[in-house]
Design a protein around this motif. Structure first.
Motif, PDB file in Angstrom:
ATOM      1  N   GLU A 184       0.335  -1.066  -0.013  1.00 22.28           N
ATOM      2  CA  GLU A 184      -0.337  -0.236  -0.363  1.00 22.28           C
ATOM      3  C   GLU A 184       0.697   1.429  -0.190  1.00 22.28           C
ATOM      4  O   GLU A 184       0.358   2.364  -0.110  1.00 22.28           O
ATOM      5  CB  GLU A 184      -1.135   0.043   1.353  1.00 22.28           C
ATOM      6  CG  GLU A 184      -0.132   0.414   2.501  1.00 22.28           C
ATOM      7  CD  GLU A 184      -0.153  -1.610   3.033  1.00 22.28           C
ATOM      8  OE1 GLU A 184       0.475  -1.566   4.259  1.00 22.28           O
ATOM      9  OE2 GLU A 184      -0.117  -2.094   1.639  1.00 22.28           O
ATOM     10  N   TYR A 187       1.880   3.052  -4.142  1.00 19.86           N
ATOM     11  CA  TYR A 187       1.011   3.949  -4.587  1.00 19.86           C
ATOM     12  C   TYR A 187       1.595   4.628  -4.834  1.00 19.86           C
ATOM     13  O   TYR A 187       1.225   5.841  -5.254  1.00 19.86           O
ATOM     14  CB  TYR A 187      -0.331   3.581  -4.293  1.00 19.86           C
ATOM     15  CG  TYR A 187      -1.579   4.194  -5.280  1.00 19.86           C
ATOM     16  CD1 TYR A 187      -1.511   3.557  -6.646  1.00 19.86           C
ATOM     17  CD2 TYR A 187      -2.668   5.636  -5.013  1.00 19.86           C
ATOM     18  CE1 TYR A 187      -3.071   4.532  -6.919  1.00 19.86           C
ATOM     19  CE2 TYR A 187      -2.959   6.263  -5.988  1.00 19.86           C
ATOM     20  CZ  TYR A 187      -3.674   4.975  -7.006  1.00 19.86           C
ATOM     21  OH  TYR A 187      -3.981   6.238  -7.630  1.00 19.86           O
ATOM     22  N   ASN A 188       1.298   6.045  -3.819  1.00 20.50           N
ATOM     23  CA  ASN A 188       1.677   7.620  -3.840  1.00 20.50           C
ATOM     24  C   ASN A 188       3.513   7.695  -3.834  1.00 20.50           C
ATOM     25  O   ASN A 188       4.303   9.037  -3.353  1.00 20.50           O
ATOM     26  CB  ASN A 188       1.490   7.938  -2.185  1.00 20.50           C
ATOM     27  CG  ASN A 188       0.040   7.880  -2.003  1.00 20.50           C
ATOM     28  OD1 ASN A 188      -0.740   8.054  -2.837  1.00 20.50           O
ATOM     29  ND2 ASN A 188      -0.463   7.832  -0.654  1.00 20.50           N
ATOM     30  N   HIS A 232      -0.015  -2.044  -8.425  1.00 20.00           N
ATOM     31  CA  HIS A 232       0.186  -1.821  -6.621  1.00 20.00           C
ATOM     32  C   HIS A 232       1.163  -0.278  -6.372  1.00 20.00           C
ATOM     33  O   HIS A 232       0.577   0.263  -5.629  1.00 20.00           O
ATOM     34  CB  HIS A 232       1.270  -2.472  -6.069  1.00 20.00           C
ATOM     35  CG  HIS A 232       1.011  -3.840  -4.975  1.00 20.00           C
ATOM     36  ND1 HIS A 232       0.003  -4.460  -4.287  1.00 20.00           N
ATOM     37  CD2 HIS A 232       1.708  -5.115  -5.565  1.00 20.00           C
ATOM     38  CE1 HIS A 232      -0.389  -5.254  -4.307  1.00 20.00           C
ATOM     39  NE2 HIS A 232       0.929  -6.221  -4.593  1.00 20.00           N
ATOM     40  N   ARG A 234       2.127   3.082  -9.114  1.00 29.26           N
ATOM     41  CA  ARG A 234       0.700   4.247  -9.440  1.00 29.26           C
ATOM     42  C   ARG A 234       2.145   4.873 -10.970  1.00 29.26           C
ATOM     43  O   ARG A 234       2.069   4.222 -11.609  1.00 29.26           O
ATOM     44  CB  ARG A 234       0.418   5.205  -9.078  1.00 29.26           C
ATOM     45  CG  ARG A 234      -0.969   5.768  -9.475  1.00 29.26           C
ATOM     46  CD  ARG A 234      -1.268   7.493  -8.771  1.00 29.26           C
ATOM     47  NE  ARG A 234      -0.174   8.271  -8.011  1.00 29.26           N
ATOM     48  CZ  ARG A 234      -0.471   9.666  -8.696  1.00 29.26           C
ATOM     49  NH1 ARG A 234      -0.458  10.066  -9.802  1.00 29.26           N
ATOM     50  NH2 ARG A 234       0.555  10.341  -7.962  1.00 29.26           N
ATOM     51  N   ASN A 265      -2.471   4.235 -13.520  1.00 29.13           N
ATOM     52  CA  ASN A 265      -0.828   3.931 -13.655  1.00 29.13           C
ATOM     53  C   ASN A 265      -0.646   5.335 -14.613  1.00 29.13           C
ATOM     54  O   ASN A 265      -1.210   5.240 -15.765  1.00 29.13           O
ATOM     55  CB  ASN A 265      -0.960   2.504 -14.564  1.00 29.13           C
ATOM     56  CG  ASN A 265      -0.860   1.633 -13.161  1.00 29.13           C
ATOM     57  OD1 ASN A 265      -1.273   0.695 -13.820  1.00 29.13           O
ATOM     58  ND2 ASN A 265      -0.661   1.663 -11.843  1.00 29.13           N
TER      59      ASN A 265
END
Length: 575
Positions: A184, A187-188, A232, A234, A265
């Motif tokens: 998690e 993603y950022n 998972h 981006r 993505n």
């Protein structure tokens, strides 16, 4: 086994087997991830006592040192953007634990390392690729005399056993460098992936030019790791120096991405535009959706003499043609370098003018840096270069540019960043580039801004107040320019902004227009201003056609304002 002293214990194989080693780095920003330490950890994680962590250059060195002072060895991955903070952290660690050993590796310390290894806070430096020397170090420690490409001190003497070693990338089969990250968390972050190492070009200002043998990682593992990051993460950035060297490989990777990418993505590639094969252009136009790919293209200069002086090959006409063919699908990030040998003021102006007219979403104007190990640093005297001895080793002056000229270009760069790259005055600057010299405009704007405000401490109103004031002073007869500044201002807001720069129409006419166009004034807010040219025609063609018109901005409170283009209505039609 009995040991009489701590020193005797630390020199034994038992200590090497249980010593605590930390792989770490200081990233430029929180969103960045370091691939190198993840790869080294994955290759060596079977060794007890090995751990990894990463920080940012803004974190307090003392805080980092306090947490990890009990390790036996701390190994840092070093770059120009973190070497100063890395050495500060190393000093803090040594202060808290004088027995701790500090190891450095990475491009910033792999060349011209003598002044670094002599520092009391540095014990070891690994030169070049780290996979083989780091594993040998862990196996041999503390008897490290046989470790190749490891620089260390023996009393006053600097020791090094040079070895011509190149890590076999086949050894990365089955290795996923991100498997130890919380999924998690990806993603950022900006997730980095490499499919190859080395660069076929020999640009003398770039460290990649020192490794001309291009090696590719196992294709199955590239795809497996890429799939993991797509699921998972981006933003996924490829580290290959020239991703499009091999046409078939490029299309195969693009095809894999299109088959498996997830919503949100974004993929970023470093591309050499003038060698993009027509088949790649055709594939992108037929298959790639708009906004999925970003291309970083290093144009650096349009001056062919300067290119040849640094062993760089580039056909700007071909580069421009490819950019124009693909900019409807690909977000382009273009780079220029100020300060290359034989590049004088007029040459730089010409490069900026020509490249700006390609209208990339981002145009980075960098200044020549004399990286350790690069030929341009080794030959600096030939061109009268003076550069900062401290990282990032940026140019100060040369035979071709004075200090004052370089300073002036920094002001231009500040204006470019604020108004173009941050998208505060896109329409205004496009118009300027078509009517005037964009170089002269940005230079004047940068000087004006710097005289009245701090480039790094200002408000959004300051941004528009200053460009408005500068434009009125320098282009006082150009009314269209003032209108475009106002249009860019009104487009920035998410909620209805203060009415300024271009006065709104009277309330009666505004009410009539809202009713005429059936605008939902209960859900949205609107600003309606009069202009004197066909804005839609300008957007489509760049042509300025004189016409009395109303422009309607709609605000939803969530995203930036939209111009309701279907409702661009002439003043005469309404009245």
């Amino acid at each position: 086994m009995h040991f009489d002293t701590l020193t005797e214990f630390k020199e034994s194989p038992i200590f090497a087997a249980c010593m605590k080693v930390l792989l770490t780095t200081l990233n430029a920003k929180y969103i960045h991830l370091n691939l190198a330490i993840r790869l080294l950890y994955e290759l060596n994680k079977h060794r007890e006592g090995l751990d990894w962590r990463e920080f940012t250059i803004k974190e307090n060195p003392n805080d980092i040192a306090e947490k990890y002072k009990d390790f036996d060895v701390v190994a840092f991955s070093c770059y120009i953007w973190n070497i100063t903070q890395t050495l500060a952290t190393a000093r803090a660690l040594k202060k808290l634990n004088p027995n701790i050993k500090i190891m450095l590796g990475g491009p910033e310390v792999s060349y011209e390392y003598n002044d670094v290894i002599t520092l009391p806070e540095v014990d070891y430096i690994i030169l070049g690729e780290g996979e083989i020397p780091f594993a040998e170090f862990l196996d041999a420690y503390p008897n490290i005399e046989s470790v190749g490409n490891l620089v260390y001190k023996n009393g006053e003497e600097i020791k090094l056993l040079p070895k011509q070693v190149m890590f076999d990338l086949e050894n990365y089969r089955g290795i996923n460098p991100y498997k130890n990250d919380a999924p998690e968390d990806l993603y950022n972050k900006v997730c980095y992936i490499e499919t190859s190492r080395g660069c076929p070009y020999k640009c003398e200002f770039c460290l990649a030019s020192l490794d001309n043998k291009v090696r590719t990682l196992p294709i199955e593992d590239i795809k497996s790791n890429l799939l993991y990051l797509m699921n998972h993460g981006r933003v996924i950035k490829f580290l290959d120096r020239t991703f499009n060297v091999k046409k078939d490989f490029t299309i195969d990777m693009f095809n894999f991405i299109l088959e498996h990418h997830k919503p949100g993505n974004v993929f970023q590639f470093e591309i050499t535009a003038d060698i993009v094969h027509p088949d790649i252009v055709k594939y992108i136009q037929e298959h790639v959706p708009e906004g999925l790919f970003r291309f970083e293209i290093g144009i650096q200069t349009v001056n062919q003499k300067a290119n040849l002086q640094v062993s760089r090959k580039q056909n700007f006409d071909k580069t421009s043609a490819v950019i124009k063919q693909l900019d409807n699908k690909i977000e382009m990030h273009l780079d220029l370098i100020v300060g290359l040998p034989l590049d004088e003021w007029a040459d730089i102006k010409y490069s900026i003018e020509e490249v700006f007219k390609l209208y990339p979403p981002e145009l980075q104007l960098g200044f020549l840096k004399f990286l350790r190990g690069t030929p341009v640093r080794q030959k600096y005297k030939e061109h009268g270069y003076i550069f900062d001895p401290l990282p990032p080793y940026q140019i100060i002056e040369s035979n071709y540019l004075t200090r004052d000229e370089l300073y002036q270009i920094t002001l231009l760069e500040e204006a470019l960043e604020i108004y173009w790259n941050k998208k505060r005055a896109i329409h205004t600057l496009k118009y300027v580039s078509q009517q005037y010299s964009i170089f002269d405009f940005l230079l004047g704007l940068g000087k004006y801004f710097g005289k009245h405000k701090d480039f790094h401490k200002h408000t959004l109103n300051d941004v528009y107040n200053l460009i408005t004031a500068y434009s009125k002073e320098a282009f006082h007869e150009d009314k269209v320019l003032q209108q475009l500044i106002a249009i860019d201002y009104y487009l920035q807001a998410k909620i209805k902004p203060q009415i300024q720069y271009l006065t709104e129409i009277d309330r009666v006419t505004k009410t009539a227009l809202i009713k005429h166009h059936s605008l939902n004034h209960h859900k949205y807010r609107h600003v309606i201003v009069p202009i004197t040219f066909d804005f839609k025609l300008f957007l489509q063609t760049g042509v300025m056609f004189e016409q009395q018109e109303y422009l309607i901005f709609e605000y939803n409170g969530v995203s930036k304002a939209q111009i309701i283009s279907k409702n661009l209505t002439t003043k005469n039609q309404i009245e």
